[in-house]
Design an enzyme around this catalytic site. Structure first.
Site, PDB file in Angstrom:
ATOM      1  N   CYS A 114       0.813  -1.233   0.000  1.00 55.18           N
ATOM      2  CA  CYS A 114       0.000   0.000   0.000  1.00 55.18           C
ATOM      3  C   CYS A 114       0.844   1.281   0.000  1.00 55.18           C
ATOM      4  O   CYS A 114       0.349   2.359  -0.306  1.00 55.18           O
ATOM      5  CB  CYS A 114      -0.952   0.003   1.186  1.00 55.18           C
ATOM      6  SG  CYS A 114      -2.134  -1.331   1.108  1.00 55.18           S
ATOM      7  N   HIS A 251      -3.319   7.416   1.888  1.00 57.52           N
ATOM      8  CA  HIS A 251      -3.692   6.081   1.421  1.00 57.52           C
ATOM      9  C   HIS A 251      -5.055   5.741   2.021  1.00 57.52           C
ATOM     10  O   HIS A 251      -5.327   6.031   3.190  1.00 57.52           O
ATOM     11  CB  HIS A 251      -2.648   5.056   1.865  1.00 57.52           C
ATOM     12  CG  HIS A 251      -3.104   3.640   1.685  1.00 57.52           C
ATOM     13  ND1 HIS A 251      -3.635   3.192   0.500  1.00 57.52           N
ATOM     14  CD2 HIS A 251      -3.140   2.578   2.540  1.00 57.52           C
ATOM     15  CE1 HIS A 251      -3.964   1.911   0.630  1.00 57.52           C
ATOM     16  NE2 HIS A 251      -3.676   1.525   1.857  1.00 57.52           N
ATOM     17  N   ASN A 281      -9.948  -0.297  -0.340  1.00 59.49           N
ATOM     18  CA  ASN A 281      -8.487  -0.213  -0.275  1.00 59.49           C
ATOM     19  C   ASN A 281      -7.908  -0.774  -1.570  1.00 59.49           C
ATOM     20  O   ASN A 281      -7.861  -1.986  -1.766  1.00 59.49           O
ATOM     21  CB  ASN A 281      -7.977  -0.998   0.940  1.00 59.49           C
ATOM     22  CG  ASN A 281      -6.465  -0.916   1.096  1.00 59.49           C
ATOM     23  OD1 ASN A 281      -5.750  -0.494   0.184  1.00 59.49           O
ATOM     24  ND2 ASN A 281      -5.967  -1.338   2.239  1.00 59.49           N
TER      25      ASN A 281
END
Ligand code: ACO
Length: 324
Positions: A114, A251, A281
């Site tokens: 990520c 993020h 996500n």
């Protein structure tokens, strides 16, 4: 004169198929209430079976090139942040380079889960500052749905697919923090924590890709503290306070992590770009997707100061300060 990497264009792509929390209730033992309360996610986009990370990366790249008003042959580097490449090799970056007819220059993938986009942005910025490239296409692209165990309710409700891209261009300016460009980047990893968020397999171990497994509560705890540390470091490094930041572009893992970071900065949520409710996500794709959305809808304007931050498997984490 100092060379800076300016973002001259942004682009993104989301696959058309939307999976809502109500759809997930039919797949695993979960509820819209649980997913919304714990993560802030309401729906996410899922790629078609025959749609790859490279296909999504290409679509986002074309968008960014159009926004930048340049031709692909003016690009001399492609860096793709991804954990879900089309093939083990060659990289997604060479596919993008080939399909766009970019005649030469560097092309490779970066893998920091990520945090991948912040890592890729940093690498590209350093190539530009060293004078080794003039215009780099930086992409975050993921097909996380292909790594998810669709019987594991603790992870399958969180992850999703998509791609985002930016084009960085070398520009000389001596205006300090008032000047456009990437002003600083800050990267970290703690490999002792690599088991906290991982896949159950890989090419040289099980011979397959495995599935995501995550110690969610621990990841959450470290995410909040690492984000706070790296954001503080970024502000101190640039000698500014949080009130100088126009937009936080984090993020998009979990609305609670995003709010906790905004709280630590004493920043109102009105100055935070949030897409996690609609995108889920998307790992390395989430920041460039959020950035492109806010640029295109007019929230992020030229000259504004952006704080970008991420945290992911590794554990890895990082931040960047950018004058758009
Ligand atoms: N639906 C309903 N119940 C569920 C679900 C679900 N989808 N998933 C778990 N539960 C249950 C658990 O079984 C547990 O039940 P129990 O108390 O009976 O044992 C209960 O809900 C609580 O589970 P927790 O895991 O403690 O829930 P938590 O509040 O920690 O939320 C979450 C889980 C959303 C995963 C959170 O921990 C989180 O966001 N962690 C961070 C994730 C993250 O930021 N990742 C970042 C990087 S991702 C990357 O790098 C690829």
């Amino acid at each position: 004169m100092a060379i800076h990497s300016i973002i001259i264009g942004t682009g993104s792509y989301l696959p058309p198929k939307i999976l809502t929390n109500a759809d997930l209730e039919k797949i695993v033992d979960t509820s819209d209430e649980w997913i919304t309360q714990r993560s802030g996610i309401k729906e996410r986009h899922i790629a078609a079976d025959d749609e790859s990370t490279g296909d999504m990366a290409l679509a986002a790249a074309r968008n960014a090139i159009e926004a930048a008003g340049i031709s692909p042959d003016e690009i001399d580097g492609v860096i793709v942040a991804t954990t879900t490449p089309d093939r083990t090799f060659p990289s997604v970056a060479v596919k993008v380079q080939g399909e766009l007819n970019i005649p030469s220059g560097l092309a490779f993938d970066v893998q920091a889960v990520c945090t991948g986009f912040v890592y890729a942005l940093t690498v590209a910025d350093n190539f530009i500052k060293l004078g080794q490239a003039k215009r780099i296409l930086v992409i975050g692209a993921e097909k996380m749905s292909s790594l998810v165990n669709w019987e594991d309710r603790t992870t399958c409700v969180l992850f999703a697919d998509g791609a985002g891209a930016v084009i960085l261009e070398a520009k000389e300016n001596n205006d300090g923090l008032d000047g456009q460009g990437i002003h600083s980047t800050h990267l970290y990893a703690n490999g002792k924590q690599r088991d906290m968020l991982q896949t159950t397999g890989g090419v040289s171990t099980t011979g397959d890709n495995g599935h995501i497994e995550m110690q969610g509560r621990d990841v959450f705890k470290y995410a909040v503290s690492y984000m706070a540390d790296v954001v503080k470091e970024t502000l101190e490094h640039n000698n500014i306070t949080a009130d100088k930041i126009d937009w936080l572009v984090p993020h998009q893992a979990n609305i609670r992590i995003i709010s906790a970071t905004a709280d630590k900065l004493n920043m109102s949520m009105d100055k935070v770009v949030v897409t996690v409710d609609r995108h889920g996500n998307t790992s390395a794709a989430s920041i460039p997707l959020a950035l492109d959305e806010a640029v295109r809808d007019g929230r992020i304007k030229r000259g504004q100061l952006l704080l970008i931050e991420a945290m992911g498997g590794g554990l890895t984490w990082g931040a960047a300060l950018v004058r758009f």
